[in-house]
Design a protein around this motif. Structure first.
Motif, mmCIF file in Angstrom:
data_model
loop_
_atom_site.group_PDB
_atom_site.id
_atom_site.type_symbol
_atom_site.label_atom_id
_atom_site.label_comp_id
_atom_site.label_asym_id
_atom_site.label_seq_id
_atom_site.Cartn_x
_atom_site.Cartn_y
_atom_site.Cartn_z
ATOM 1 N N ALA A 1 2.309 -0.009 -7.943
ATOM 2 C CA ALA A 1 1.119 -0.267 -7.130
ATOM 3 C C ALA A 1 0.686 1.007 -6.407
ATOM 4 O O ALA A 1 -0.508 1.308 -6.323
ATOM 5 C CB ALA A 1 1.391 -1.394 -6.131
ATOM 6 N N ALA A 2 1.644 1.763 -5.891
ATOM 7 C CA ALA A 2 1.303 3.001 -5.185
ATOM 8 C C ALA A 2 0.640 4.000 -6.117
ATOM 9 O O ALA A 2 -0.338 4.676 -5.754
ATOM 10 C CB ALA A 2 2.549 3.608 -4.544
ATOM 11 N N HIS B 1 -1.123 3.345 -8.752
ATOM 12 C CA HIS B 1 -2.496 2.895 -9.037
ATOM 13 C C HIS B 1 -3.408 3.103 -7.827
ATOM 14 O O HIS B 1 -4.588 3.410 -7.990
ATOM 15 C CB HIS B 1 -2.487 1.435 -9.507
ATOM 16 C CG HIS B 1 -2.303 1.303 -10.986
ATOM 17 N ND1 HIS B 1 -3.319 0.980 -11.840
ATOM 18 C CD2 HIS B 1 -1.217 1.513 -11.763
ATOM 19 C CE1 HIS B 1 -2.868 0.963 -13.084
ATOM 20 N NE2 HIS B 1 -1.578 1.272 -13.063
ATOM 21 N N LEU B 2 -2.866 2.935 -6.630
ATOM 22 C CA LEU B 2 -3.670 3.218 -5.432
ATOM 23 C C LEU B 2 -4.121 4.680 -5.435
ATOM 24 O O LEU B 2 -5.215 5.008 -4.965
ATOM 25 C CB LEU B 2 -2.863 2.940 -4.166
ATOM 26 C CG LEU B 2 -2.608 1.461 -3.853
ATOM 27 C CD1 LEU B 2 -1.586 1.346 -2.736
ATOM 28 C CD2 LEU B 2 -3.903 0.748 -3.468
ATOM 29 N N LEU C 1 -5.104 6.397 -7.765
ATOM 30 C CA LEU C 1 -6.247 6.679 -8.656
ATOM 31 C C LEU C 1 -7.517 6.954 -7.858
ATOM 32 O O LEU C 1 -8.423 7.635 -8.343
ATOM 33 C CB LEU C 1 -6.487 5.490 -9.599
ATOM 34 C CG LEU C 1 -5.497 5.313 -10.752
ATOM 35 C CD1 LEU C 1 -5.711 3.974 -11.437
ATOM 36 C CD2 LEU C 1 -5.636 6.444 -11.765
ATOM 37 N N VAL C 2 -7.597 6.379 -6.666
ATOM 38 C CA VAL C 2 -8.771 6.638 -5.811
ATOM 39 C C VAL C 2 -8.543 7.968 -5.102
ATOM 40 O O VAL C 2 -8.030 8.042 -3.990
ATOM 41 C CB VAL C 2 -9.000 5.486 -4.812
ATOM 42 C CG1 VAL C 2 -10.209 5.765 -3.937
ATOM 43 C CG2 VAL C 2 -9.215 4.181 -5.580
ATOM 44 N N LEU D 1 0.824 10.724 -2.119
ATOM 45 C CA LEU D 1 1.373 9.407 -2.462
ATOM 46 C C LEU D 1 2.069 9.437 -3.817
ATOM 47 O O LEU D 1 3.134 8.832 -3.999
ATOM 48 C CB LEU D 1 0.239 8.374 -2.438
ATOM 49 C CG LEU D 1 0.629 6.902 -2.564
ATOM 50 C CD1 LEU D 1 1.631 6.485 -1.512
ATOM 51 C CD2 LEU D 1 -0.613 6.013 -2.476
#
Lengths: 351, 351, 351, 351
Positions: free
Chosen positions: A302-303, A305-306, A308-309, A321
């Motif tokens: 999840a981290a 994928h976060l 990606l922004v 991150l």
């Protein structure tokens, strides 16, 4: 220090992995950074941006340079990244007239990302080999014990008779796909990062692509179409792959733990763990570990994928991150593969 | 090793925290385990389960014992926990007749969990003090600059004029509540873990509660109602608290990063980071770090909550998962508080 | 629609909860918004900002108003929040001279957040009552069957004999603490949100606090110190509590599923599920559901913590993220409590 | 009901997606299940397991059957899955002698998983088309405005001048890769699930593969090597792809929100949202939504990866967890693509 269990001198023997960890030592990291700077000097000399003498001096220095780690640490607390101070130390050693030929046209992110990729290359080989060995072990079990009858269990209740082969197929097929997918992961990840201050190779008067091509060649990396400083989907796909591998191993681990239960007794573990209170216990430690590592990676993903922004031309938040989770995901996967292999060498299935 | 950025000799200077990390060294961990064994010997002697001589011998050994770390590592790869081998090494040193008076009636989990709690006590003090200092700094900013007018921004667009005080209040109130909540966290976490093989103190012939009471007294810990070997909500509440703190700091960091943007210019950072490519840059590194650490902790919290599903009388999977994330969450929080404090010491708000 | 299983007319019967869901219907949501507008009119009239006639007109309209849902939907696709269009529709109906007395000094977030809180009040009662009933059921099992002997299982292997009571205590204690913690959650969550455009009640010439106090009184909510438009820790603590409850129930569910395994046979389920392929199966569906819902909530909690980084005076991103997960977490918890209660009514423990 | 914002009649207009949602209605779901049963009847008749008359009767019934939804709901609260009751209702309608020719050799999971896949096929087409339209829009912006100069921003500070084209390239390349990866996702996901009670097609006397081949042909799906009842990596890869798409769109959204800030003013939004308190506001709602949806999907992905640990021959816990998140991830992605497209149609970049 041992804040992370992976770095723990005792617990790391179970949960970490010495071989994979080696690529994440500061020594290995800086060696990869120096390799980048050396190749960059050669590539920029090749296109006439720095002199051949400068490139030679930089190459020589890179081969032997040992930075002042403490000063790197002090600087990083201010700069957020160790490259500016590393470059400063190297320039001080180079002296005039070659000092400013070092790191010509590059930015910190070029160094950090490419130095990561240079280490991911052998790491992916390592993971691929271990995956292969796990698959071989599964194949050997199938050949030896595949015909053993087993009570299938659906929703945790006995269903109908199956053969061990049937369960083994569900263990190995996802791992076979992961092995086959490694080629795609390599093609997405093992790419040079090179963009300069804001990704446009602005210092190279239109010859940036030539420098990049030469640099990629020297580092034996693929060339991205442009650069990927804010395009983190390659690293994210690697993280996904890691978590799919630990997920597949977690299913195997969970199944073995369930099969080894007293009262079920479908399997006996050769190297089960001991208890400090009960001598008779045979704890299915490695199976449990596989479950724990799979949950760990699932959550870390999840981290990634976060991240990606990644705002604008460079995001300190998103980039940091990644650093906080990706190395741990890799070592968790290496440890899971090693534990899975060991676990499977000691299974005795009940006929 | 430096698989975790928190353990990294360079990056750890920004993202880690030496003071907090000290409590997670193997040395500190084993010292806490020895403190448990020593106090256990005293408590079991007190109730007549072992002799006073044995208790003395154990106490003396605990004060000086240095385990064979390598052997601990080898054993942990089999047992999943370092206590059985630690006890074995200590018993070998104690020799007869006291060997089996060591660890009497206890199990590995009693040692591991209580040894964690013993270190959480000073860690919570450390975090509490840092939180207090951040709040003091916020109060000082308010006193000095609170009247400065600011354009409120809602949904990232200018709304109406407010004062810096108005924004500061939203920064400090969640941290004030976190400070006040620390007492509850302490009461839920700083409790002796003591249950024996399966949580029932089966070796103590009904006197288990007396031993537990004495043991808690000696270790200056509260006594749980029974034990909490499978009740992880206390540790989970600690993890929640940590992520609420880093979340509150992440909001401050994000706001400062946004306020420091060229074109917005609500604040200037005194100690901004430098760039390897652009000398003019003033990077809001500490603000970005606060955002990154808040996202890190937010994600790790999911793993802690997953570990609430702790099967039967002890779950190797769930317990291991805690180890993989809780120390990192604590150090991330210590680092965030330290960075927040440093960040706030160097802010110049535009009048 | 039934994109969410909770909203699914069939699956929702197992995984959702009609009673809790009622508070998340559009009808209930708009009713709460109208209650806010009506009370706001009374409070602003009380302080002389609008006329008593306007307040009466608004109160009457609020009691009966049914908005054009389709127009709300069209507007929300542009505004991101339904309040501007709701206010527009109501003003059109009110006509002159009272139109602009509606929503005086308030902003969309005041309406949305307070309307949520107004529904959380009965929802917390509902959850608290169900929790109580689960605890009663556990107490009844303990009274009836607590003396039954059971093989403790640690790390999934038989350890030593315990009594069912011992396991039950580990099931009920975390739920008892959750019940006791509900008072704290109520005090953190059931607070009026009222700040106006940017949280400063700028339209009220220093009388904002008086309006807020009256408004809180009329809505039977506590008054925050200032407002909490960007301070989301109250809602986050609610989410934590929800996930702790489902985590505790997930442990119970997992244990029952393991105890019900053929070969273990510690418990028989009265209302196990049927299979479409195997008539003899007794699937421990409710136990499995408790595990699934606990994992669901554990993961959602990460999103709630991410939303703590709420930029400046209002973050559209962070606020929207809350809406995407919080209602589902509440309904998941209501469903878990209902399923846990049903599961426990049909357990027969093996003597 | 509207527990999920995606199912909300008002908020769903922004955050949900009618077109994608259609495939998750109960009607669509049951239609897909009936298509499976009808094709299964044809395939089993083809191999002589049921009569042609039975197959015809089943085919006719499937074309028109409307189940008793309420009874499905009651049954699902017991069985955990709606298939047993659906089959019961259909058998009751079929009557003798064809009743037991329905669902011959299949299990609930065959129906549920394949019915999902049948709907994923048009859903992937829908997502692919929207992705294409977003890419076209990005190309058009590049063609029109790509030469506009922009201040690059690294770590949220102005770096050096670049062109809009440079930023656009970083927006479009990850989406181009996602478009290209769709073929792989289709090949991993659009596969028949057919295994019977425990995955071994035990009712078909060695002719299971022939039935499966015919069934796959009739449903226009690929044939897995064996079956994938516990191999969830295909669905997990879909979830990864969804979150990579929303992550790429989240970066675009975040960038646009930052560019639209007053004081930065790199872009003006044509259809910005209004405020209930401030008429002058132009809120970058769609950009914020893209960020929120990207975080939502990033977090849900952890749940999908957790569900890889699918115990033994069928895990009620893991399977249910998929249902709780996958449909929402798909609709979130559809909504993000639709909002991205709309957002990009109204951007005016500052020259």
């Amino acid at each position: 220090m041992s804040i992370s269990v992976f770095d723990h001198p005792v617990m790391g023997r179970l949960l970490g992995d010495d071989e994979a960890a080696g690529y994440f030592s500061v020594t290995a990291e800086i060696a990869a950074m120096l390799a980048f700077e050396s190749a960059l000097a050669a590539a920029t000399a090749d296109q006439g941006f720095i002199s051949d003498e400068a490139a030679s001096a930089i190459s020589e220095l890179s081969a032997t340079f040992t930075p002042d780690i403490d000063a790197l640490g002090e600087a990083v607390a201010r700069d957020g990244v160790m490259v500016p101070e590393l470059v400063r130390q190297m320039r001080a050693r180079l002296g005039e007239p070659h000092a400013f030929s070092l790191h010509f046209g590059a930015t910190s992110q070029d160094v950090v990302d490419t130095a990561l990729v240079l280490r991911l290359k052998p790491l992916l080989d390592l993971l691929g080999e271990r995956l292969e060995r796990v698959l071989e072990r599964l194949a050997a079990i199938d050949q030896g014990d595949g015909d053993i009858q087993l009570a299938a269990r659906t929703r945790m209740q006995i269903a109908i008779p199956i053969h061990l082969s049937d369960r083994l197929r569900n263990w190995s097929q996802p791992l076979e796909r992961a092995r086959d997918d490694l080629a795609v992961i390599r093609s997405r990840v093992l790419r040079l990062q090179f963009g300069g201050a804001a990704g446009t190779l602005d210092r190279f008067d239109g010859k940036g692509d030539d420098v990049a091509e030469r640099l990629a060649f020297l580092l034996d990396l693929a060339l991205a179409d442009g650069n990927w400083h804010t395009q983190r989907d390659g690293l994210v796909m690697l993280a996904e792959w890691l978590s799919r591998v630990t997920g597949a191993l977690g299913k195997i681990g969970q199944d073995i733990v369930l099969m080894a239960q007293n009262g079920v007794d479908d399997v006996t573990l050769g190297d089960a763990g001991g208890s400090s209170a009960m001598a008779h216990k045979h704890n299915p430690v490695k199976g449990e570990i596989l479950v724990a590592l799979s949950r760990f990676n699932a959550v870390q993903l999840a981290a990634m994928h976060l991240a990606l922004v990644h705002e604008q031309e460079r995001s300190g938040s998103a980039w940091t991150l990644e650093w906080l989770v990706l190395p741990q995901m890799i070592v968790a996967t290496a440890a899971a593969l090693r534990n899975a292999q060991a676990l499977m060498e000691n299974l005795r299935f009940a006929p």
